[in-house]
Design an enzyme around this catalytic site. Structure first.
Site, PDB file in Angstrom:
ATOM      1  N   GLY A  12      13.541 -10.802 -18.707  1.00 52.09           N
ATOM      2  CA  GLY A  12      12.976 -11.525 -20.982  1.00 52.09           C
ATOM      3  C   GLY A  12      13.027 -12.975 -20.793  1.00 52.09           C
ATOM      4  O   GLY A  12      12.276 -13.425 -19.395  1.00 52.09           O
ATOM      5  N   ALA A  46      11.062  -9.252 -30.683  1.00 50.22           N
ATOM      6  CA  ALA A  46      12.027  -9.703 -31.421  1.00 50.22           C
ATOM      7  C   ALA A  46      10.867 -10.448 -32.427  1.00 50.22           C
ATOM      8  O   ALA A  46       9.952 -10.930 -32.323  1.00 50.22           O
ATOM      9  CB  ALA A  46      11.979 -11.241 -30.407  1.00 50.22           C
ATOM     10  N   GLN A  47      10.743  -9.994 -33.903  1.00 51.52           N
ATOM     11  CA  GLN A  47      10.120 -10.155 -34.847  1.00 51.52           C
ATOM     12  C   GLN A  47       9.948 -11.849 -35.285  1.00 51.52           C
ATOM     13  O   GLN A  47       8.898 -12.534 -35.482  1.00 51.52           O
ATOM     14  CB  GLN A  47      10.234  -9.473 -35.775  1.00 51.52           C
ATOM     15  CG  GLN A  47       9.642  -8.346 -35.103  1.00 51.52           C
ATOM     16  CD  GLN A  47      10.293  -6.619 -36.218  1.00 51.52           C
ATOM     17  OE1 GLN A  47      10.287  -7.118 -36.801  1.00 51.52           O
ATOM     18  NE2 GLN A  47      10.277  -5.703 -36.436  1.00 51.52           N
ATOM     19  N   GLY A  49      11.215 -15.248 -35.098  1.00 53.29           N
ATOM     20  CA  GLY A  49      10.784 -16.116 -34.703  1.00 53.29           C
ATOM     21  C   GLY A  49      11.678 -16.775 -33.597  1.00 53.29           C
ATOM     22  O   GLY A  49      12.512 -16.859 -33.305  1.00 53.29           O
ATOM     23  N   GLU A 115      15.453 -18.091 -42.530  1.00 56.54           N
ATOM     24  CA  GLU A 115      16.041 -16.516 -42.261  1.00 56.54           C
ATOM     25  C   GLU A 115      17.138 -16.186 -42.461  1.00 56.54           C
ATOM     26  O   GLU A 115      17.414 -17.709 -43.031  1.00 56.54           O
ATOM     27  CB  GLU A 115      16.241 -15.814 -41.296  1.00 56.54           C
ATOM     28  CG  GLU A 115      14.936 -15.510 -40.222  1.00 56.54           C
ATOM     29  CD  GLU A 115      14.452 -15.196 -39.125  1.00 56.54           C
ATOM     30  OE1 GLU A 115      15.518 -14.282 -38.690  1.00 56.54           O
ATOM     31  OE2 GLU A 115      13.643 -14.968 -38.221  1.00 56.54           O
ATOM     32  N   HIS A 243      22.134  -5.769 -37.229  1.00 54.35           N
ATOM     33  CA  HIS A 243      21.037  -6.650 -37.904  1.00 54.35           C
ATOM     34  C   HIS A 243      21.168  -5.469 -38.877  1.00 54.35           C
ATOM     35  O   HIS A 243      21.502  -4.321 -39.348  1.00 54.35           O
ATOM     36  CB  HIS A 243      20.580  -5.845 -37.581  1.00 54.35           C
ATOM     37  CG  HIS A 243      18.745  -6.914 -38.215  1.00 54.35           C
ATOM     38  ND1 HIS A 243      18.415  -6.850 -39.187  1.00 54.35           N
ATOM     39  CD2 HIS A 243      18.096  -8.157 -37.317  1.00 54.35           C
ATOM     40  CE1 HIS A 243      17.334  -7.410 -39.289  1.00 54.35           C
ATOM     41  NE2 HIS A 243      17.470  -9.022 -38.074  1.00 54.35           N
ATOM     42  N   ARG A 288      24.550 -12.718 -41.085  1.00 55.35           N
ATOM     43  CA  ARG A 288      24.352 -11.795 -40.998  1.00 55.35           C
ATOM     44  C   ARG A 288      25.233 -10.144 -41.260  1.00 55.35           C
ATOM     45  O   ARG A 288      25.297  -9.164 -41.739  1.00 55.35           O
ATOM     46  CB  ARG A 288      23.876 -10.966 -39.383  1.00 55.35           C
ATOM     47  CG  ARG A 288      22.042 -11.286 -39.631  1.00 55.35           C
ATOM     48  CD  ARG A 288      21.313 -11.373 -38.396  1.00 55.35           C
ATOM     49  NE  ARG A 288      20.290 -11.600 -37.855  1.00 55.35           N
ATOM     50  CZ  ARG A 288      19.574 -11.476 -37.312  1.00 55.35           C
ATOM     51  NH1 ARG A 288      20.143 -11.390 -36.033  1.00 55.35           N
ATOM     52  NH2 ARG A 288      18.132 -11.985 -37.632  1.00 55.35           N
ATOM     53  N   HIS A 349      22.265  -4.222 -32.349  1.00 54.33           N
ATOM     54  CA  HIS A 349      21.472  -5.431 -32.562  1.00 54.33           C
ATOM     55  C   HIS A 349      21.410  -6.609 -31.419  1.00 54.33           C
ATOM     56  O   HIS A 349      20.722  -6.498 -30.687  1.00 54.33           O
ATOM     57  CB  HIS A 349      21.332  -6.363 -34.080  1.00 54.33           C
ATOM     58  CG  HIS A 349      19.848  -7.359 -34.250  1.00 54.33           C
ATOM     59  ND1 HIS A 349      18.920  -6.957 -33.339  1.00 54.33           N
ATOM     60  CD2 HIS A 349      19.559  -8.315 -33.904  1.00 54.33           C
ATOM     61  CE1 HIS A 349      17.721  -7.042 -33.419  1.00 54.33           C
ATOM     62  NE2 HIS A 349      18.715  -8.969 -34.272  1.00 54.33           N
ATOM     63  N   GLU A 373      20.770 -13.026 -22.859  1.00 46.13           N
ATOM     64  CA  GLU A 373      21.750 -12.311 -23.956  1.00 46.13           C
ATOM     65  C   GLU A 373      23.437 -12.386 -23.096  1.00 46.13           C
ATOM     66  O   GLU A 373      24.200 -11.454 -24.319  1.00 46.13           O
ATOM     67  CB  GLU A 373      20.818 -11.409 -24.998  1.00 46.13           C
ATOM     68  CG  GLU A 373      22.627 -10.465 -25.516  1.00 46.13           C
ATOM     69  CD  GLU A 373      22.014  -9.072 -26.157  1.00 46.13           C
ATOM     70  OE1 GLU A 373      20.328  -9.344 -26.882  1.00 46.13           O
ATOM     71  OE2 GLU A 373      22.374  -8.046 -27.611  1.00 46.13           O
ATOM     72  N   ARG A 384      25.859 -14.383 -34.810  1.00 46.71           N
ATOM     73  CA  ARG A 384      24.674 -15.181 -34.774  1.00 46.71           C
ATOM     74  C   ARG A 384      23.957 -15.636 -36.015  1.00 46.71           C
ATOM     75  O   ARG A 384      23.666 -14.633 -36.494  1.00 46.71           O
ATOM     76  CB  ARG A 384      23.731 -14.161 -33.812  1.00 46.71           C
ATOM     77  CG  ARG A 384      22.478 -15.548 -32.969  1.00 46.71           C
ATOM     78  CD  ARG A 384      22.353 -14.761 -31.623  1.00 46.71           C
ATOM     79  NE  ARG A 384      22.140 -13.366 -32.218  1.00 46.71           N
ATOM     80  CZ  ARG A 384      20.295 -12.803 -32.311  1.00 46.71           C
ATOM     81  NH1 ARG A 384      19.449 -14.447 -33.459  1.00 46.71           N
ATOM     82  NH2 ARG A 384      19.928 -11.569 -32.873  1.00 46.71           N
TER      83      ARG A 384
HETATM   84  C1  SIN Z   1      14.978 -10.888 -37.352  1.00 44.25           C
HETATM   85  O1  SIN Z   1      13.738 -11.035 -36.929  1.00 44.25           O
HETATM   86  O2  SIN Z   1      15.514 -10.184 -38.274  1.00 44.25           O
HETATM   87  C2  SIN Z   1      15.469 -10.280 -35.690  1.00 44.25           C
HETATM   88  C3  SIN Z   1      16.103 -12.192 -35.335  1.00 44.25           C
HETATM   89  C4  SIN Z   1      16.572 -12.314 -34.945  1.00 44.25           C
HETATM   90  O3  SIN Z   1      17.645 -11.700 -34.016  1.00 44.25           O
HETATM   91  O4  SIN Z   1      16.962 -13.684 -34.285  1.00 44.25           O
END
Ligand code: SIN
Length: 514
Positions: A12, A46-47, A49, A115, A243, A288, A349, A373, A384
């Site tokens: 990774g 990972a979406q 960023g 975020e 998540h 989160r 997650h 991780e 996190r």
């Molecule tokens: C997300 O795109 O919500 C996940 C990113 C992350 O876990 O930091």
């Protein structure tokens, strides 16, 4: 005897950066992964960023956000290291060396997104495929480096340690140290050792021990189990981050990035009523753990199997351009996010805990490092902050690779080892499948979003019994990747459950009621 100066297990982002960093510091590196492709694990999924820096931002501001999300449990000097070094390494490694193509505005400036729990927009991204574009660019550099040898389709069976594997009985008096690992070639299934001056664990996550997870099938908690058996200290494993928003239908969970809320998306009940604004000052962008529990509670209150995330009020063309992966996945499953809200539920997650490491990525075992991780750097504390994981992978991967390369000449004792005893009993795949279901259901129901002491005790009994069974057939079996993963999965589930049972106070992602 196969020998390498540095063995990195896992390909990774953290593993690739560690391999590059060690190789650039002159070491001869072997990068091992159990998958057939280097692009695997959580990184390409990972979406959202990676954190860079926002307008009117500072390392201090980022630090405060991380500490707040971590709920009083972060290791402050590790957070300082991330905040001070992170943006510079993003520039040096991702912008300059790897040429990652992050999204820009018409002005040519980087597009910054928000975020949960970030006080300013500071996350850079490539649409909603950020991890994939970063991973591809870094893997390209890895493939080009002449000092890096790649071993795909090989699974680590156990770490080699002086205490467990040396044929010299006097080595028991040495400081516990790791000098490589036993591996199998997944196709031929023969076990063989690789000796390494240093080993860097970068095996990623453990989401597969839960019934519902955003993690890919290979995230079976291998690194925790390998370290646990080798005697390296693991901690904070009770802090499993759920998540808040994964796509819900009967058979599927799929990450719906927090960036959807960062760009204005709102969480609503089945009747369209918003619920986050009464729960936290940041509303839909609360940390989160808080959003995940609020969703859980709303599902209970409304007696509905999910809540909804609505972004449909935005321009359709913009939605498709900004979130193409999410748009396509939902559409494929019958939900047009440009026209209707997305059904979402929380899923396992990220593991905020892991193999404890120093600022340089060193574990409690000499010559063993951990990054990404699988490691617990202390940055994430009890929960996190979004988009810190890729940054942590870059920072600790870079430092640990360099540190290991600089100590090659002192980390060079390789004892004789006893030969591996091979057996070849066939294991019925139905057993492996059913055992995984037991692990996943036990962890989901008893060590999930809401824990009680009774549930944890029940989980302990079930998992310990199962581990005995698995060890029983493992001892006589032909080694396969599937069997090794199962053995690791149950060990990691026990490690998480034990940490959770000992942790009597709710904090961050660990929520226990009596
Ligand atoms: C997300 O795109 O919500 C996940 C990113 C992350 O876990 O930091």
């Amino acid at each position: 005897m196969i020998q390498t100066e540095i063995m990195v297990i896992g390909s990774g982002l953290a593993g690739c950066i560690a391999a590059l960093s060690a190789a650039e510091n002159g070491a001869e590196v072997t990068l091992v992964t159990k998958t057939k492709d280097l692009i695997s694990g959580n990184t390409p999924l990972a979406q959202g960023g990676i954190i860079y820096k926002g307008i009117f931002d500072s390392p201090q501001k980022l630090k405060q956000d991380i500490l707040k999300a971590g709920d009083g449990n972060c290791w402050e000097i590790a957070v300082d290291q991330l905040c001070e070094l992170g943006p510079k390494l993003v520039e040096d490694i991702l912008f300059k060396k790897c040429n990652v193509n992050f999204d820009k505005k018409n002005s040519g400036d980087l597009h910054l997104t928000a975020e949960g729990a970030h006080s300013v927009p500071r996350i850079i991204h490539t649409k909603d495929r950020s991890g994939l574009s970063i991973h591809k660019a870094v893997v390209n550099e890895v493939l080009k480096h002449k000092n890096i040898k790649i071993l795909t389709n090989h699974t680590a069976v156990d770490l080699l340690t002086l205490s467990h594997h040396s044929a010299n009985p006097l080595d028991i008096y040495e400081k516990p140290a790791c000098f490589g690992a036993y591996l199998i070639n997944n196709d031929e299934c023969n076990v063989f050792p690789i000796f390494a001056n240093s080993t860097i664990l970068a095996t990623g996550g453990l989401g597969q021990i839960y019934l519902h997870t955003t993690n890919p099938s290979e995230a079976t908690g291998d690194g925790i189990a390998l370290s646990w058996r080798a005697g390296a200290r693991c901690f904070n494993l009770q802090y499993i981050q759920f998540h808040p928003t994964t796509f819900y239908n009967e058979h599927d969970r799929f990450l719906i990035s927090e960036a959807v809320r960062g760009e204005g998306g709102v969480l609503v009940e089945k009747n369209g009523k918003q619920f986050m604004q009464d729960i936290h000052e940041f509303g839909n962008l609360a940390p989160r753990d808080i959003v995940a529990r609020a969703i859980h509670q709303t599902m209970l209150d409304t007696e509905h199997p999910c809540v909804y995330l609505d972004i449909s009020f935005k321009d359709s063309e913009w939605i498709k351009m900004r979130f193409p992966t999410i748009y396509e996945h939902c559409l494929y499953n019958g939900v047009d996010i440009c026209k209707e809200p997305i059904p979402v539920v929380p899923s396992a997650h990220y593991s905020c805990g892991g193999v404890g490491v120093s600022l340089k990525g060193r574990t409690s075992l000499q010559r063993l490092y951990a990054v990404g991780e699988v490691a617990c750097t202390g940055v994430h504390g009890a929960n996190r902050l979004a988009s810190t994981s890729l940054l942590e992978a870059v920072v600790w991967g870079y430092i640990a690779g360099k540190e290991a390369a600089e100590h090659i000449s002192s980390d060079k004792y390789f004892p004789e080892i006893f030969p591996w005893n091979s057996y070849d009993e066939y294991i019925d795949p139905a057993l492996i499948k059913q055992d995984w279901l037991t692990i996943k259901n036990t962890m989901w129901n008893y060590v999930g979003l809401v824990r009680t002491r009774q549930r944890l005790l029940r989980a302990t009994t079930i998992l310990r019994h199962l581990q005995n069974e698995i060890e029983h057939f493992y001892q006589k079996a032909k080694m396969t990747r599937e069997l090794i993963q199962l053995r690791n999965g149950v060990q990691t589930a026990i490690a998480v459950t034990s940490a959770t049972l000992e942790s009597r106070v709710s904090r961050g992602a660990h929520y226990i009621v009596s």
